[in-house]
Design a protein around this motif. Structure first.
Motif, PDB file in Angstrom:
ATOM      1  N   GLU A   1       5.825 -10.926   4.328  1.00 56.74           N
ATOM      2  CA  GLU A   1       5.134 -11.443   5.513  1.00 56.74           C
ATOM      3  C   GLU A   1       5.944 -11.173   6.775  1.00 56.74           C
ATOM      4  O   GLU A   1       5.375 -10.849   7.833  1.00 56.74           O
ATOM      5  CB  GLU A   1       4.852 -12.928   5.325  1.00 56.74           C
ATOM      6  N   GLU A   2       7.258 -11.270   6.669  1.00 52.97           N
ATOM      7  CA  GLU A   2       8.085 -10.927   7.828  1.00 52.97           C
ATOM      8  C   GLU A   2       7.970  -9.438   8.144  1.00 52.97           C
ATOM      9  O   GLU A   2       7.950  -9.036   9.320  1.00 52.97           O
ATOM     10  CB  GLU A   2       9.546 -11.303   7.556  1.00 52.97           C
ATOM     11  N   ALA A   3       7.877  -8.606   7.108  1.00 55.79           N
ATOM     12  CA  ALA A   3       7.702  -7.165   7.341  1.00 55.79           C
ATOM     13  C   ALA A   3       6.382  -6.890   8.052  1.00 55.79           C
ATOM     14  O   ALA A   3       6.300  -5.992   8.900  1.00 55.79           O
ATOM     15  CB  ALA A   3       7.758  -6.419   6.007  1.00 55.79           C
ATOM     16  N   ALA A   4       5.349  -7.659   7.712  1.00 57.84           N
ATOM     17  CA  ALA A   4       4.047  -7.470   8.359  1.00 57.84           C
ATOM     18  C   ALA A   4       4.118  -7.757   9.849  1.00 57.84           C
ATOM     19  O   ALA A   4       3.402  -7.133  10.647  1.00 57.84           O
ATOM     20  CB  ALA A   4       3.002  -8.363   7.696  1.00 57.84           C
ATOM     21  N   THR A   5       4.985  -8.672  10.255  1.00 59.09           N
ATOM     22  CA  THR A   5       5.126  -8.948  11.692  1.00 59.09           C
ATOM     23  C   THR A   5       5.834  -7.802  12.416  1.00 59.09           C
ATOM     24  O   THR A   5       5.710  -7.659  13.632  1.00 59.09           O
ATOM     25  CB  THR A   5       5.909 -10.252  11.929  1.00 59.09           C
ATOM     26  N   VAL A   6       6.564  -6.966  11.663  1.00 60.32           N
ATOM     27  CA  VAL A   6       7.285  -5.843  12.264  1.00 60.32           C
ATOM     28  C   VAL A   6       6.403  -4.593  12.313  1.00 60.32           C
ATOM     29  O   VAL A   6       6.278  -3.945  13.352  1.00 60.32           O
ATOM     30  CB  VAL A   6       8.576  -5.546  11.479  1.00 60.32           C
ATOM     31  N   VAL A   7       5.774  -4.251  11.186  1.00 60.05           N
ATOM     32  CA  VAL A   7       5.004  -3.000  11.129  1.00 60.05           C
ATOM     33  C   VAL A   7       3.510  -3.220  11.325  1.00 60.05           C
ATOM     34  O   VAL A   7       2.755  -2.258  11.513  1.00 60.05           O
ATOM     35  CB  VAL A   7       5.239  -2.274   9.790  1.00 60.05           C
ATOM     36  N   GLY A   8       3.073  -4.477  11.262  1.00 59.06           N
ATOM     37  CA  GLY A   8       1.649  -4.784  11.341  1.00 59.06           C
ATOM     38  C   GLY A   8       1.075  -4.979   9.948  1.00 59.06           C
ATOM     39  O   GLY A   8       1.459  -4.286   9.004  1.00 59.06           O
ATOM     40  N   GLU A   9       0.141  -5.910   9.828  1.00 65.14           N
ATOM     41  CA  GLU A   9      -0.415  -6.196   8.508  1.00 65.14           C
ATOM     42  C   GLU A   9      -1.217  -5.014   7.979  1.00 65.14           C
ATOM     43  O   GLU A   9      -1.225  -4.755   6.778  1.00 65.14           O
ATOM     44  CB  GLU A   9      -1.284  -7.458   8.549  1.00 65.14           C
ATOM     45  N   GLY A  10      -1.912  -4.274   8.847  1.00 65.03           N
ATOM     46  CA  GLY A  10      -2.672  -3.114   8.400  1.00 65.03           C
ATOM     47  C   GLY A  10      -1.800  -2.061   7.752  1.00 65.03           C
ATOM     48  O   GLY A  10      -2.047  -1.649   6.606  1.00 65.03           O
ATOM     49  N   PRO A  11      -0.749  -1.590   8.435  1.00 69.75           N
ATOM     50  CA  PRO A  11       0.153  -0.620   7.803  1.00 69.75           C
ATOM     51  C   PRO A  11       0.829  -1.163   6.544  1.00 69.75           C
ATOM     52  O   PRO A  11       1.066  -0.414   5.597  1.00 69.75           O
ATOM     53  CB  PRO A  11       1.171  -0.318   8.901  1.00 69.75           C
ATOM     54  N   LEU A  12       1.137  -2.462   6.537  1.00 68.54           N
ATOM     55  CA  LEU A  12       1.759  -3.025   5.342  1.00 68.54           C
ATOM     56  C   LEU A  12       0.789  -2.936   4.157  1.00 68.54           C
ATOM     57  O   LEU A  12       1.160  -2.514   3.065  1.00 68.54           O
ATOM     58  CB  LEU A  12       2.166  -4.479   5.577  1.00 68.54           C
ATOM     59  N   ARG A  13      -0.455  -3.337   4.374  1.00 68.31           N
ATOM     60  CA  ARG A  13      -1.454  -3.257   3.308  1.00 68.31           C
ATOM     61  C   ARG A  13      -1.665  -1.805   2.879  1.00 68.31           C
ATOM     62  O   ARG A  13      -1.809  -1.516   1.688  1.00 68.31           O
ATOM     63  CB  ARG A  13      -2.785  -3.859   3.768  1.00 68.31           C
ATOM     64  N   ALA A  14      -1.670  -0.898   3.850  1.00 70.28           N
ATOM     65  CA  ALA A  14      -1.861   0.520   3.522  1.00 70.28           C
ATOM     66  C   ALA A  14      -0.722   1.053   2.666  1.00 70.28           C
ATOM     67  O   ALA A  14      -0.894   2.016   1.911  1.00 70.28           O
ATOM     68  CB  ALA A  14      -1.987   1.336   4.805  1.00 70.28           C
ATOM     69  N   GLY A  15       0.470   0.449   2.788  1.00 71.72           N
ATOM     70  CA  GLY A  15       1.603   0.864   1.968  1.00 71.72           C
ATOM     71  C   GLY A  15       1.421   0.560   0.505  1.00 71.72           C
ATOM     72  O   GLY A  15       2.085   1.154  -0.349  1.00 71.72           O
ATOM     73  N   ARG A  16       0.555  -0.415   0.188  1.00 73.53           N
ATOM     74  CA  ARG A  16       0.226  -0.768  -1.198  1.00 73.53           C
ATOM     75  C   ARG A  16       1.487  -0.949  -2.038  1.00 73.53           C
ATOM     76  O   ARG A  16       1.698  -0.304  -3.060  1.00 73.53           O
ATOM     77  CB  ARG A  16      -0.720   0.277  -1.800  1.00 73.53           C
ATOM     78  N   HIS A  17       2.326  -1.853  -1.553  1.00 74.66           N
ATOM     79  CA  HIS A  17       3.573  -2.144  -2.241  1.00 74.66           C
ATOM     80  C   HIS A  17       3.286  -2.920  -3.529  1.00 74.66           C
ATOM     81  O   HIS A  17       2.166  -3.376  -3.758  1.00 74.66           O
ATOM     82  CB  HIS A  17       4.501  -2.889  -1.297  1.00 74.66           C
ATOM     83  N   ARG A  18       4.309  -3.098  -4.347  1.00 78.41           N
ATOM     84  CA  ARG A  18       4.061  -3.675  -5.673  1.00 78.41           C
ATOM     85  C   ARG A  18       5.189  -4.620  -6.074  1.00 78.41           C
ATOM     86  O   ARG A  18       6.330  -4.496  -5.609  1.00 78.41           O
ATOM     87  CB  ARG A  18       3.895  -2.579  -6.724  1.00 78.41           C
ATOM     88  N   LEU A  19       4.835  -5.551  -6.933  1.00 78.54           N
ATOM     89  CA  LEU A  19       5.809  -6.448  -7.532  1.00 78.54           C
ATOM     90  C   LEU A  19       5.695  -6.322  -9.047  1.00 78.54           C
ATOM     91  O   LEU A  19       4.606  -6.208  -9.599  1.00 78.54           O
ATOM     92  CB  LEU A  19       5.566  -7.904  -7.117  1.00 78.54           C
ATOM     93  N   GLU A  20       6.855  -6.374  -9.707  1.00 77.00           N
ATOM     94  CA  GLU A  20       6.908  -6.274 -11.161  1.00 77.00           C
ATOM     95  C   GLU A  20       7.020  -7.661 -11.782  1.00 77.00           C
ATOM     96  O   GLU A  20       7.808  -8.484 -11.337  1.00 77.00           O
ATOM     97  CB  GLU A  20       8.121  -5.432 -11.586  1.00 77.00           C
ATOM     98  N   HIS A  21       6.192  -7.916 -12.784  1.00 73.10           N
ATOM     99  CA  HIS A  21       6.192  -9.110 -13.629  1.00 73.10           C
ATOM    100  C   HIS A  21       5.393 -10.267 -13.018  1.00 73.10           C
ATOM    101  O   HIS A  21       4.433 -10.731 -13.608  1.00 73.10           O
ATOM    102  CB  HIS A  21       7.606  -9.563 -14.003  1.00 73.10           C
ATOM    103  N   VAL A  22       5.812 -10.807 -11.878  1.00 71.96           N
ATOM    104  CA  VAL A  22       5.059 -11.860 -11.165  1.00 71.96           C
ATOM    105  C   VAL A  22       4.591 -12.923 -12.161  1.00 71.96           C
ATOM    106  O   VAL A  22       3.409 -13.247 -12.245  1.00 71.96           O
ATOM    107  CB  VAL A  22       3.847 -11.273 -10.405  1.00 71.96           C
ATOM    108  N   GLU A  23       5.515 -13.506 -12.898  1.00 73.65           N
ATOM    109  CA  GLU A  23       5.137 -14.384 -13.999  1.00 73.65           C
ATOM    110  C   GLU A  23       4.758 -15.797 -13.567  1.00 73.65           C
ATOM    111  O   GLU A  23       3.955 -16.451 -14.233  1.00 73.65           O
ATOM    112  CB  GLU A  23       6.268 -14.454 -15.019  1.00 73.65           C
ATOM    113  N   LEU A  24       5.347 -16.306 -12.496  1.00 70.06           N
ATOM    114  CA  LEU A  24       5.133 -17.705 -12.138  1.00 70.06           C
ATOM    115  C   LEU A  24       4.580 -17.772 -10.720  1.00 70.06           C
ATOM    116  O   LEU A  24       5.307 -18.007  -9.752  1.00 70.06           O
ATOM    117  CB  LEU A  24       6.454 -18.475 -12.256  1.00 70.06           C
ATOM    118  N   ALA A  25       3.253 -17.569 -10.611  1.00 74.97           N
ATOM    119  CA  ALA A  25       2.591 -17.519  -9.303  1.00 74.97           C
ATOM    120  C   ALA A  25       1.520 -18.596  -9.243  1.00 74.97           C
ATOM    121  O   ALA A  25       0.596 -18.601 -10.060  1.00 74.97           O
ATOM    122  CB  ALA A  25       1.964 -16.146  -9.082  1.00 74.97           C
TER     123      ALA A  25
END
Length: 550
Positions: free
Chosen positions: A349-373
């Motif tokens: 979320e802090e990165a989104a304030t730097v590059v913009g939420e649109g470019p962040l979403r376009a980056g389609r970043h990923r998290l591995e495992h995400v077991e306890l959400a």
């Protein structure tokens, strides 16, 4: 290190003709849920439909393949693999069967004895021990490992690859190589000490043995209908040399599945690009694992053990994501505990304030495992466009009322782990994987585990789970044209010996499965627990055969 064993190369596979018509089977395709034939031309799907129309539309001289009732599906994608480690578990010392410290030591003795000889002076390396399955959870001491190996260095990696056991000889070598990572007195290594030990073990591998292991893992994957693996390399598990050698092997050997490489190093965007990785992502560790009590949690473990702090800060996550977004690379992190997920989400979320939420979403970043959400975290993942690379076999192995998760966290918290249904419902892209060698390469078993979750309401439908293990793996790698058998898509598919094909009913309270053709949905094999999974007859990657059953 034992001498490299004789391992003959595979028999050369006949190159497929320019045009191939598969007919007289079942083709799992959204283009035609009742398709019995598929035409492949120059490595792409050209057409799907019925047998008669296929024969009429096939180019002159097309090679005809009678499926004899077999099922054709998109090939699986395993979205989280450590290829060299997987290969070593196949050709080396696998200590999963050990059910006590004594049995673990016996396995080391056998390995040391079998490798005896003037050239076998390197360390004894093994993986897979899991003390939570032992009646007595005592771990062997460094001195006991010394005795079992006849004084040779020993390093045995825990099943979750986040802890290890080292002999005194190994500890001395580690202290000399990494004095700042100590102390090096205890045989049981976790955190940065384990990471240094894993790197030391990889550095000890001769290049020939590494290549042997990589080839063994990829050939085994192909035999299971896996057409692509996501390699999760990084300084905590392997090396840039290891990743580079793997990518080169995959590119040069057309009889192997595709490999999409990730380099998991904080600030490693330039290194990732240099080695040909598609992301500075994967196993950049925000925390460890539940089994080794190194997962970062909001509350203590059930036995009162304090949960460790996250390995990274939100600012570190932010800076890495910003750098990757600006470079056009995927960023990604290993996240298991809810405390670690809090840090990762805050950084995104802090990165989104730097590059913009649109470019962040376009980056389609990923998290591995995400077991306890929890529900809030799932919503934030969806809003940020983050994919989740998940491992259903974790729940099958360690979930349930008496499993390892319940032992470590208590039953109530354990029920919240691996909320696949909630993530899918929120629109989070799911990609299924094994984390091999943590759990074996076993794609149909993963689909079944995702469908038959230990917590009611947390599992996926069979169709959603299958999609997450095929198309989802490509989407998580930002490739949207693959993982489906439709005209124009790459011809990456598997042929299966399967029983009757079924369609999961919408209301699971009434009936799990149906054969009603009015559903208009492609069928899948019966995934009821205890029913044998389909046998792979052939795996094809972009029109080239990488596996043909004997």
């Amino acid at each position: 290190m034992p001498p490299v064993p004789a391992y003959p190369p595979p028999e050369p596979l006949e190159p497929l003709p320019r045009a191939v018509l598969l007919y007289n089977g079942s083709v799992h395709s959204p283009a035609d849920p009742f398709a019995t034939a598929m035409l492949v031309v120059e490595g792409s799907v050209a057409w799907v439909g019925q047998d008669a129309a296929g024969r009429a539309s096939a180019p002159q001289g097309a090679h005809l393949v009678d499926l004899d009732g077999a099922l054709v599906t998109p090939a699986f994608v395993d979205a989280h693999v450590h290829t060299t480690g997987t290969g070593l578990s196949l050709i080396g010392l696998d200590v999963r069967p050990a059910r006590s410290a004594a049995q673990l030591l016996d396995a080391v003795r056998r390995a040391a004895r079998e490798a005896a000889g003037p050239q076998s002076v390197g360390p004894v390396l093994g993986s897979g021990w899991d003390e939570t399955a032992w009646p007595d959870t005592r771990l062997p001491s460094a001195e006991e490992l010394d005795e079992a190996a006849g004084g040779r260095p020993v390093l045995l990696t825990r099943v979750d690859a986040h802890a290890s056991l080292a002999s005194s000889a190994a500890l001395r070598s580690l202290a000399a190589a990494h004095p700042q990572r100590g102390p090096w007195e205890s045989a049981h290594l976790t955190g940065s000490a384990h990471a240094a030990a894993a790197r030391w073990a990889h550095d000890a591998l001769p290049a020939a043995h590494r290549s042997l292991a990589q080839r063994a893992a990829l050939r085994h994957a192909a035999s299971l209908g896996i057409g692509c693996v996501h390699e999760m390399a990084g300084p905590a598990f392997s090396s840039l040399d290891d990743l580079g050698a793997l990518l080169e092997l995959s590119a040069q050997d057309s009889a192997l599945p595709d490999v999409l490489g990730y380099w998991g190093e904080l600030g490693g965007a330039e290194a990732a690009e240099g080695v040909g990785a598609i992301g500075a992502a994967g196993d950049i560790l925000v925390d460890g694992t539940v089994g080794s009590r190194t997962a970062a949690l909001r509350a203590a473990y059930a036995d009162g053990t304090a949960a460790p702090a996250a390995y990274l800060t939100a600012a570190q996550v932010r800076d890495h994501v910003v750098a990757c977004t600006r470079s056009g690379l995927q960023a990604g992190f290993h996240v298991i505990g809810d405390g670690a997920l809090d840090v990762a989400l805050a950084g995104l979320e802090e990165a989104a304030t730097v590059v913009g939420e649109g470019p962040l979403r376009a980056g389609r970043h990923r998290l591995e495992h995400v077991e306890l959400a929890d529900a809030d975290a799932v919503g934030r993942l969806a809003r940020l466009g983050v994919s989740a690379s998940v491992q259903p076999a974790f729940d099958a192995l360690w979930g349930g009322e008496t499993g390892m998760y319940a032992q470590r966290l208590g039953r109530e918290r354990a029920r919240a782990l691996n909320p696949f249904a909630a993530m899918a419902a929120a629109g989070v892209v799911l990609a299924l994987g094994s984390d091999a060698p943590v759990t074996p390469l076993a794609p149909w078993e993963a689909v079944r585990a995702a469908t038959h979750h230990s917590t009611p309401g947390s599992g996926l439908s069979a169709r959603a789970a299958f999609t997450a293990h095929t198309r989802g793996g490509w989407r998580a790698a930002r490739r949207d044209d693959a993982g489906v058998l439709a005209p124009g898509a790459p011809a990456t598919y598997a042929v299966w010996e399967a029983g009757e094909l079924l369609v999961q009913a919408p209301d699971l309270r009434v009936s799990n499965w149906s054969t009603d053709p009015r559903s208009g949905v492609p069928g899948l094999p019966d995934l009821t627990p205890g029913v044998p999974v389909p046998r792979c007859l052939r795996t094809v990657v972009r029109g080239r055969a990488v596996y043909i059953a004997a």
